[in-house]
Scaffold this motif. Sequence first.
Motif, PDB file in Angstrom:
ATOM      1  N   LYS A  29     -24.463  15.686  42.713  1.00  0.00           N
ATOM      2  CA  LYS A  29     -24.539  14.622  41.720  1.00  0.00           C
ATOM      3  C   LYS A  29     -23.191  14.409  41.036  1.00  0.00           C
ATOM      4  N   LEU A  30     -22.443  15.474  40.825  1.00  0.00           N
ATOM      5  CA  LEU A  30     -21.109  15.329  40.255  1.00  0.00           C
ATOM      6  C   LEU A  30     -20.225  14.474  41.169  1.00  0.00           C
ATOM      7  N   ASN A  31     -20.311  14.739  42.478  1.00  0.00           N
ATOM      8  CA  ASN A  31     -19.484  13.983  43.413  1.00  0.00           C
ATOM      9  C   ASN A  31     -19.955  12.544  43.563  1.00  0.00           C
ATOM     10  N   ALA A  32     -21.261  12.313  43.443  1.00  0.00           N
ATOM     11  CA  ALA A  32     -21.756  10.938  43.469  1.00  0.00           C
ATOM     12  C   ALA A  32     -21.237  10.170  42.266  1.00  0.00           C
ATOM     13  N   CYS A  33     -21.177  10.836  41.098  1.00  0.00           N
ATOM     14  CA  CYS A  33     -20.643  10.207  39.888  1.00  0.00           C
ATOM     15  C   CYS A  33     -19.162   9.895  40.057  1.00  0.00           C
ATOM     16  N   LEU A  34     -18.397  10.840  40.635  1.00  0.00           N
ATOM     17  CA  LEU A  34     -16.969  10.626  40.856  1.00  0.00           C
ATOM     18  C   LEU A  34     -16.743   9.441  41.793  1.00  0.00           C
ATOM     19  N   ALA A  43      -8.095   4.107  40.600  1.00  0.00           N
ATOM     20  CA  ALA A  43      -6.959   4.658  39.855  1.00  0.00           C
ATOM     21  C   ALA A  43      -5.689   3.907  40.209  1.00  0.00           C
ATOM     22  N   PRO A  44      -4.741   3.808  39.278  1.00  0.00           N
ATOM     23  CA  PRO A  44      -3.468   3.139  39.579  1.00  0.00           C
ATOM     24  C   PRO A  44      -2.677   3.904  40.627  1.00  0.00           C
ATOM     25  N   ALA A  45      -1.866   3.197  41.367  1.00  0.00           N
ATOM     26  CA  ALA A  45      -1.049   3.819  42.414  1.00  0.00           C
ATOM     27  C   ALA A  45       0.048   4.675  41.809  1.00  0.00           C
ATOM     28  N   VAL A  46       0.494   5.659  42.563  1.00  0.00           N
ATOM     29  CA  VAL A  46       1.574   6.548  42.141  1.00  0.00           C
ATOM     30  C   VAL A  46       2.756   6.316  43.070  1.00  0.00           C
ATOM     31  N   GLY A  47       3.818   5.680  42.559  1.00  0.00           N
ATOM     32  CA  GLY A  47       4.993   5.379  43.374  1.00  0.00           C
ATOM     33  C   GLY A  47       4.660   4.518  44.573  1.00  0.00           C
ATOM     34  N   GLY A  48       3.728   3.616  44.371  1.00  0.00           N
ATOM     35  CA  GLY A  48       3.339   2.734  45.463  1.00  0.00           C
ATOM     36  C   GLY A  48       2.335   3.331  46.422  1.00  0.00           C
ATOM     37  N   ARG A  49       1.934   4.581  46.197  1.00  0.00           N
ATOM     38  CA  ARG A  49       0.962   5.249  47.067  1.00  0.00           C
ATOM     39  C   ARG A  49      -0.350   5.411  46.310  1.00  0.00           C
ATOM     40  N   PRO A  50      -1.478   5.200  46.963  1.00  0.00           N
ATOM     41  CA  PRO A  50      -2.772   5.261  46.273  1.00  0.00           C
ATOM     42  C   PRO A  50      -3.112   6.671  45.805  1.00  0.00           C
ATOM     43  N   LEU A  51      -3.745   6.742  44.641  1.00  0.00           N
ATOM     44  CA  LEU A  51      -4.211   8.009  44.084  1.00  0.00           C
ATOM     45  C   LEU A  51      -5.651   8.211  44.546  1.00  0.00           C
ATOM     46  N   ARG A  52      -5.887   9.252  45.312  1.00  0.00           N
ATOM     47  CA  ARG A  52      -7.210   9.493  45.889  1.00  0.00           C
ATOM     48  C   ARG A  52      -7.855  10.729  45.272  1.00  0.00           C
ATOM     49  N   PHE A  53      -9.184  10.650  45.121  1.00  0.00           N
ATOM     50  CA  PHE A  53      -9.970  11.774  44.600  1.00  0.00           C
ATOM     51  C   PHE A  53     -10.948  12.200  45.688  1.00  0.00           C
ATOM     52  N   TYR A  54     -10.897  13.494  46.053  1.00  0.00           N
ATOM     53  CA  TYR A  54     -11.659  13.965  47.204  1.00  0.00           C
ATOM     54  C   TYR A  54     -12.968  14.657  46.825  1.00  0.00           C
ATOM     55  N   TYR A  55     -12.953  15.428  45.723  1.00  0.00           N
ATOM     56  CA  TYR A  55     -14.071  16.334  45.491  1.00  0.00           C
ATOM     57  C   TYR A  55     -14.020  16.800  44.038  1.00  0.00           C
ATOM     58  N   VAL A  56     -15.173  17.076  43.458  1.00  0.00           N
ATOM     59  CA  VAL A  56     -15.242  17.644  42.111  1.00  0.00           C
ATOM     60  C   VAL A  56     -16.265  18.767  42.096  1.00  0.00           C
ATOM     61  N   ALA A  57     -15.971  19.816  41.354  1.00  0.00           N
ATOM     62  CA  ALA A  57     -16.893  20.945  41.204  1.00  0.00           C
ATOM     63  C   ALA A  57     -16.825  21.457  39.777  1.00  0.00           C
ATOM     64  N   GLY A  92     -16.809  25.817  35.081  1.00  0.00           N
ATOM     65  CA  GLY A  92     -16.996  26.521  33.820  1.00  0.00           C
ATOM     66  C   GLY A  92     -18.008  25.824  32.938  1.00  0.00           C
ATOM     67  N   THR A  93     -18.537  26.575  31.957  1.00  0.00           N
ATOM     68  CA  THR A  93     -19.437  26.032  30.944  1.00  0.00           C
ATOM     69  C   THR A  93     -18.925  26.436  29.576  1.00  0.00           C
ATOM     70  N   ALA A  94     -19.442  25.720  28.562  1.00  0.00           N
ATOM     71  CA  ALA A  94     -19.124  26.016  27.158  1.00  0.00           C
ATOM     72  C   ALA A  94     -17.621  26.163  26.908  1.00  0.00           C
ATOM     73  N   PRO A  95     -16.829  25.111  27.107  1.00  0.00           N
ATOM     74  CA  PRO A  95     -17.269  23.745  27.422  1.00  0.00           C
ATOM     75  C   PRO A  95     -17.406  23.522  28.930  1.00  0.00           C
ATOM     76  N   PRO A  96     -18.164  22.487  29.311  1.00  0.00           N
ATOM     77  CA  PRO A  96     -18.240  22.149  30.725  1.00  0.00           C
ATOM     78  C   PRO A  96     -16.849  21.841  31.263  1.00  0.00           C
ATOM     79  N   THR A  97     -16.467  22.498  32.351  1.00  0.00           N
ATOM     80  CA  THR A  97     -15.146  22.328  32.930  1.00  0.00           C
ATOM     81  C   THR A  97     -15.302  21.880  34.375  1.00  0.00           C
ATOM     82  N   LEU A  98     -14.681  20.761  34.722  1.00  0.00           N
ATOM     83  CA  LEU A  98     -14.765  20.193  36.057  1.00  0.00           C
ATOM     84  C   LEU A  98     -13.393  20.213  36.703  1.00  0.00           C
ATOM     85  N   THR A  99     -13.320  20.718  37.921  1.00  0.00           N
ATOM     86  CA  THR A  99     -12.086  20.710  38.678  1.00  0.00           C
ATOM     87  C   THR A  99     -12.164  19.591  39.714  1.00  0.00           C
TER      88      THR A  99
END
Length: 470
Positions: free
Chosen positions: A380-385, A394-408, A411-418
């Motif tokens: 569900k985290l990855n579906a949200c991402l 996301a805006p491009a970085v130096g003309g190259r697209p910024l891509r997001f592959y995976y989230v996990a 940590g908790t308290a606070p919730p930490t997502l990598t």
Amino acid sequence: MVLHAETPILPASPLRRLPVVAIVGRPNAGKSTLFNRLLGEQRAIVDEQPGVTRDRNIATARLGDREVLLVDTGGVDDRPASDVSKAIQEQTWLAAEEADVVVALFDGREGRNPLDGELVRRLRALGKPVIYVANKLDDPKLDAAIADFFALGIEEIVPVSAAHGRGLDILAERLEAALSALAIDAAHEDRGGQSEAIAVAIVGRPNVGKSSLLNTIVGYERAIVNHQPGTTRDAIDTMVERGGRHYLLIDTAGIRRRARVREIVERASVVRAFRAVDRAHVVLLLLDALEGMTDQDARLASYVLERGRPLALVFNKWDAVPPEGRDQNRYRRLLAEEYPTLANFPVAFISAHTGEGVESLFPLVRLLHAGSQKQPPTSKLNACLKTATRARPAPAVGGRPLRFYYVAQTGTAPPTLTVFTNYPENVPAPYQRYLEAQFRQAFGWFGVPVRLKFRARPRRGSGQQMPASR
């Protein structure tokens, strides 16, 4: 706000029945110095000015193989000169009545004082173990000075120097003997199911009603209330129960702008209030409804969020707001306009004076605590991402697209997502806030800080592994 009925409330830190040891004595006898020495850290404020300890200061200390709740108190005075001084006396004797064992501290260097006789008389009337101690005896040659105290009908006096640690081993032995005679089993005594508690720090600027709120919840004057700002100098811990759930309430000194904190006592109290935030599972930031949210309040909120604590904004003195101004939606709208980063945090309106809305704080605390412990499935985290990045690339970085592959979630308290991406160091701050808002809304992390960490995706053959899915 999204409520998830299936989200469990995880157990907080377990609390056990610990024997209580209270230190009482005349002002400036060295009670706070002894408290700190037994505790092994600078927990109570120590100052040459008599009467610095206004409220009880409580901490867990280890005496030999036994843990105890150690309680520091204000000085005993038979002629209090002010309302605050009178309240200090009430607090001191309430602490003595609640204790299992009392340490009565004399000023051995000064010698016997008429107040010492009154102290001994009142302690005898309590009918509980009392260990009498003469402090400030830095040299064994000074021990003869305690002879005069035996005129009070005391059988034994332990000579110590709290400042230098002299005689504390003997004091620890006497405490251990007294506690063993009481047969208090800290590990097994039944406290009616008290096995877990949510620690709640009540913070705010001076005189916004923190101690009044604590007293309203508890039902008696646990904290000194006075119209002089900053009356509560130390953090005070109090256990309460609501609906079968236990809460450890931490009332703190009023936090001022640093430029206005002049005295060493005030500086130490502010630091202690910040430490109370670190000890808490949930923080209630108390605001003055007559003044509204201020920049100083916003800075306090920022500190709480930096520490990763769930936060609720509580407008107190709601009863004092004129009827034509009691518009909660207007307060929320102004909050969103003036402090947009706090717009999505829960807001409550209460009156510590009349009790209006106070009980509604407990369900709110439970919700915030549950949110900080929540662990959504990785799928569900990855579906949200995926949904968030498609809706707003996301805006491009130096003309190259910024891509997001995976989230996990890592940590908790606070919730930490990598979040794994091709350019982790180049994710713009506004886009980070956008992703955080999407995750917060999708999973009901309302009032809970969500921390995002960005990492490069491990290369094939590098030996690095992606976080496991749940």
